[in-house]
Design an enzyme around this catalytic site. Structure first.
Site, PDB file in Angstrom:
ATOM      1  N   SER A 227       0.847  -1.204   0.000  1.00 39.16           N
ATOM      2  CA  SER A 227       0.000   0.000   0.000  1.00 39.16           C
ATOM      3  C   SER A 227       0.873   1.241   0.000  1.00 39.16           C
ATOM      4  CB  SER A 227      -0.859   0.014   1.267  1.00 39.16           C
ATOM      5  OG  SER A 227      -0.025   0.265   2.404  1.00 39.16           O
ATOM      6  N   ASP A 228       0.311   2.325  -0.517  1.00 35.71           N
ATOM      7  CA  ASP A 228       0.975   3.581  -0.230  1.00 35.71           C
ATOM      8  C   ASP A 228       0.821   3.773   1.278  1.00 35.71           C
ATOM      9  OD1 ASP A 228       1.115   6.763  -2.009  1.00 35.71           O
ATOM     10  OD2 ASP A 228       2.212   6.002  -0.259  1.00 35.71           O
ATOM     11  N   TRP A 229       1.648   4.600   1.802  1.00 39.85           N
ATOM     12  CA  TRP A 229       1.722   4.731   3.269  1.00 39.85           C
ATOM     13  C   TRP A 229       0.429   5.343   3.825  1.00 39.85           C
ATOM     14  CZ3 TRP A 229       5.201   2.141   1.310  1.00 39.85           C
ATOM     15  CH2 TRP A 229       6.320   1.677   1.977  1.00 39.85           C
ATOM     16  N   GLY A 230      -0.344   4.489   4.456  1.00 40.51           N
ATOM     17  CA  GLY A 230      -1.609   4.940   5.021  1.00 40.51           C
ATOM     18  C   GLY A 230      -2.771   4.802   4.071  1.00 40.51           C
ATOM     19  N   ALA A 231      -2.613   3.991   3.036  1.00 38.18           N
ATOM     20  CA  ALA A 231      -3.684   3.872   2.035  1.00 38.18           C
ATOM     21  C   ALA A 231      -4.707   2.803   2.382  1.00 38.18           C
ATOM     22  CB  ALA A 231      -3.077   3.567   0.658  1.00 38.18           C
TER      23      ALA A 231
END
Ligand code: GLC
Length: 755
Positions: A227-231
């Site tokens: 995931s993108d960071w915090g996605a």
């Protein structure tokens, strides 16, 4: 490679769930009892941002080479050079025990307002994919992984964590996915990073069609999706959607949710095991990489300068460049002393060293006197006294070099640009200097297109220096003094003004969604279709020499399955060595569905001595000619003529040749009750079945609407786009059976017919 299945069979459910969620901002979960180490990931994409404290996300990082950002490296059109950049980045990753570099970013530059456009390659998907594959292959050739990002349709920073990108299937397939597709198929990145946003209503982190159906199953992606960071919003839904690894960690609640979901049957353990397998494969792949705790800083700095020099684009030159010997040169602009070499956000590198442009000029200017004034303030404010000071200095000089960089606040991850302008002060400075100094050169530093209509006619030369990396100062000086002959070409259109841009009326969306209403017409595809004049077209860039294209070689006929090889001769007709990015565009002369007037399908960079000629060969394949058909949900080709266009830019076609393609694909019959007369006649099966009836209908209607009682209708034009069922219902009283039965009978014949 470890016996992964054996390891999985020994893992507890908690261990499996823990492995699918980061244990820290940059690390995966180790399982010591089973010999599963952690891996460490770090940003990219144009250098290693290895945080000193691995528990910090946005904190000072270890010194690493800051290479030119993507908009600059892309402008080299040099895949070999980008491969070498990848090798160097990998060497630095290894030295810092980084296993995966989080890049490259291949999102399409849908609008020049995009805040992260400096991190992306182009408005064109083919070019983006080729360049990304080169960088990935370069990095991974050294045993370091990459993360192709941000998958997908993440083309703005505005509300990036939540906005829903509404995009039709054909546009998605032809514009926003191909760069990812090409990079996966040509380079197999170890990881793909899903984007924050939604696509057609579903978060990318939970998007089964994107992550599993297309990426893993159709394209054959073998790595892991991170995931993108915090996605990640719902770890269970994202697991079921094909997201293998959530970052950053720790996220204890998400680990527990996964365990609970498997126990309750909400998520099959087999799905979890597949993610665990993909993650373990990458972890053990990373263990095979040679250790090396150092890298050659100077060599990498020189490489950064080579890339920057080849990525700099000469936009205008009345002959003032390369600089001759002068008594006095006035250097105006704070970015001559404070290099503007990278953008804000996760890609921000702590450089090993940093060229100061003014000092680099000093080293090359010999006895020439260099004067300096700051010219404009750090931020976007107006200070007339700074302009007056600059004017007073340039008056006596032989040449004025204006180093103009956008304020750092204007371009960054996390927010988009509000306009394409330089600051009001900077524009006034250019006017004022050009008014008193007949020899004025503007050197721009920005991550993406800038509008320059109001001042460009007043200056003698313009260099686009982009965000040029830590060695950009030397690169610019090398180009200004002619040590390097510029060969960069822009990979995004420079519009005359913002309101001309394709996404203008749909940008950046609102009420939680953004509509890709311009469809495939992004960049040059749009400007050429609409015939909107631009300041500088896609693929444009000047040189200190000139090139002639001749002798186009294009086979007269081919099949879509064979593809074809096209050639053109390129000659350096000037008196200094130079490099030329030769571009090959394809124009479909006729197609069932509308297509952009031309599309880039090949390119090559050639180096030529004065008078030298080389033959450039480009291989074109099925996808060079196909388009994505939203009814068949696949790529289709059609018999017919294509023009092969050899261009120095998208708007400067030097040679062309026509060829005829024979399509070999077999498409299913799509005819249905609502199919129009035209669709019946264009379908290979429908034409055979329906033609006799069509002739009868047509002649009957001619009698009805033709002759003296004509009401001015051209029968063929009237009925061609009518559904057959509607036409028959008009004449139901004259028919011996219900119109529906007639159409159903024809449909049965057509669907049962072999082509
Ligand atoms: C950021 C970026 C992504 C980066 C990641 C880790 O939000 O979108 O490109 O790799 O987080 O810093």
């Amino acid at each position: 490679m470890e016996n992964i299945q054996n390891i999985i069979s020994q893992m507890t459910l908690e261990e499996k769930a823990s492995l699918c969620v980061g244990v820290g901002p940059w690390t995966t979960y180790p399982i010591e009892r089973l010999g599963v180490p952690r891996i460490f990931v770090s940003d990219g994409p144009h250098g290693i941002r290895r945080v000193i404290d691995e528990n910090q996300i946005a904190q000072k990082s270890l010194p690493a080479t800051c290479f030119p950002t993507a908009s600059c490296s892309a402008s080299t059109w040099n895949t070999d050079l980008i491969y070498r950049m990848g090798e160097a980045i990998a060497e630095e990753a290894i030295a810092y025990d980084v296993d995966v570099v989080l890049g490259p970013g291949v999102n399409i530059k849908r609008s020049p307002l995009g805040g992260r456009n400096f991190e992306y390659f182009s408005e064109d998907p083919y070019l983006s994919g080729e360049l990304a594959a080169s960088l990935i292959n370069g990095i991974q050739s050294k045993g370091v992984g990459t993360s192709l990002k941000h998958y997908a349709v993440n083309n703005q920073e505005y509300q990036r964590f939540s906005i829903n990108a509404e995009v039709d299937e054909r546009t998605l397939r032809e514009i926003y996915l191909p760069a990812f597709e090409a990079a996966v198929k040509k380079a197999q990145p170890w990881t793909v990073m899903c984007a924050y946003n939604k696509v057609n209503g579903t978060y990318c982190s939970e998007h089964h069609e994107l992550l599993v159906d297309i990426l893993k199953n159709e394209w054959g992606f073998e790595g892991l999706v991170v995931s993108d960071w915090g996605a990640v919003h719902d770890r269970v839904e994202s697991m079921k959607g094909g997201l293998d690894l959530e970052m950053p960690g720790p996220q204890e609640r998400h680990v527990k949710a996964l365990v609970q979901a498997v126990r309750s049957g909400d998520c099959e353990e087999e799905i979890l095991d597949k993610s665990v397998e993909r993650i373990l494969k990458i972890i053990f792949k990373a263990q095979q990489t040679d250790d090396n705790d150092s890298f050659d800083k100077e060599a990498h700095h020189d490489l950064a300068r080579e890339i920057a020099a080849e990525g700099i684009v000469l936009l205008k030159n009345d002959g003032i460049l390369p600089l001759k010997t002068h008594e006095q040169i006035a250097v105006i602009g704070r970015s001559a002393k404070e290099a503007y070499y990278q953008g804000g956000g996760s890609s921000h590198i702590n450089p090993t060293q940093l060229d100061i442009p003014f000092n680099e000029l000093r080293e090359r200017a010999g006895d020439t006197e260099l004067l300096f004034v700051e010219g404009y303030p750090k931020q976007d404010e107006y200070k007339q006294e700074m302009i007056d000071e600059a004017v007073s200095v340039v008056k006596s000089a032989d040449v004025a070099l204006l180093y103009i960089a956008l304020p750092t606040s204007k371009e960054s991850e996390g927010y988009d640009r509000k306009d394409l302008d330089l600051t009001e002060h900077q524009v006034a400075l250019i006017h004022a200097v050009a008014e008193v100094q007949p020899n004025t050169v503007v050197i721009l530093n920005s991550g993406s297109a800038i509008v320059m209509q109001s001042w460009i006619d007043e200056v003698n030369a313009v260099l686009q220096g982009w965000m040029m990396g830590q060695a950009g100062g030397g690169a610019i000086a090398d180009v200004l003094f002619g040590k390097v002959n510029p060969s960069g070409k822009i990979t995004e259109t420079f519009p005359v003004e913002l309101s001309d841009t394709p996404a203008y009326i749909n940008w950046p969306g609102g009420a939680g969604e953004v509509h890709y209403g311009e469809r495939m017409y992004v960049g040059y595809r749009y400007y050429e279709t609409k015939q909107v004049p631009v300041m500088f077209p896609f693929g444009y860039g000047l040189s200190y020499t000139a090139f002639e294209y001749s002798n186009p070689q294009v086979p007269k006929a081919f099949t879509d399955k064979e593809g074809l090889i096209v050639q053109v001769d390129v000659t350096n007709t000037g008196d200094v060595p130079g490099k030329e990015a030769v571009q090959v565009y394809v124009h479909d002369c006729e197609s069932a569905l509308a297509r952009p007037p031309k599309e880039l399908k090949g390119f090559a960079k050639v180096e030529l001595e004065p008078g030298q000629t080389k033959t450039v060969s480009i291989s074109l394949d099925f996808r060079s000619f196909a388009y994505y058909h939203p009814q068949y949900h696949t790529w289709v080709t059609e018999d017919g003529d294509f023009d092969i266009l050899f261009g120095a830019s998208s708007a400067d076609i030097r040679q062309s040749a026509r060829t005829t393609m024979k399509s070999t694909i077999e498409l299913p019959c799509m005819l249905c009750r609502e199919s129009t007369i035209k669709e019946w006649l264009e379908d290979p099966r429908g034409a055979v079945v329906f033609q006799p009836m069509y002739d009868e209908i047509h002649s009957g209607l001619e009698k009805m609407f033709g002759g003296d009682e004509s009401i001015g209708i051209e029968v063929s034009d009237m009925i061609v786009d009518m559904p057959l069922i509607s036409l028959l219902l008009f004449q139901q009283s004259a028919l011996t059976m219900p119109a529906e039965d007639i159409v159903d009978g024809l449909l049965q014949q057509a669907h049962n017919m072999e082509v």
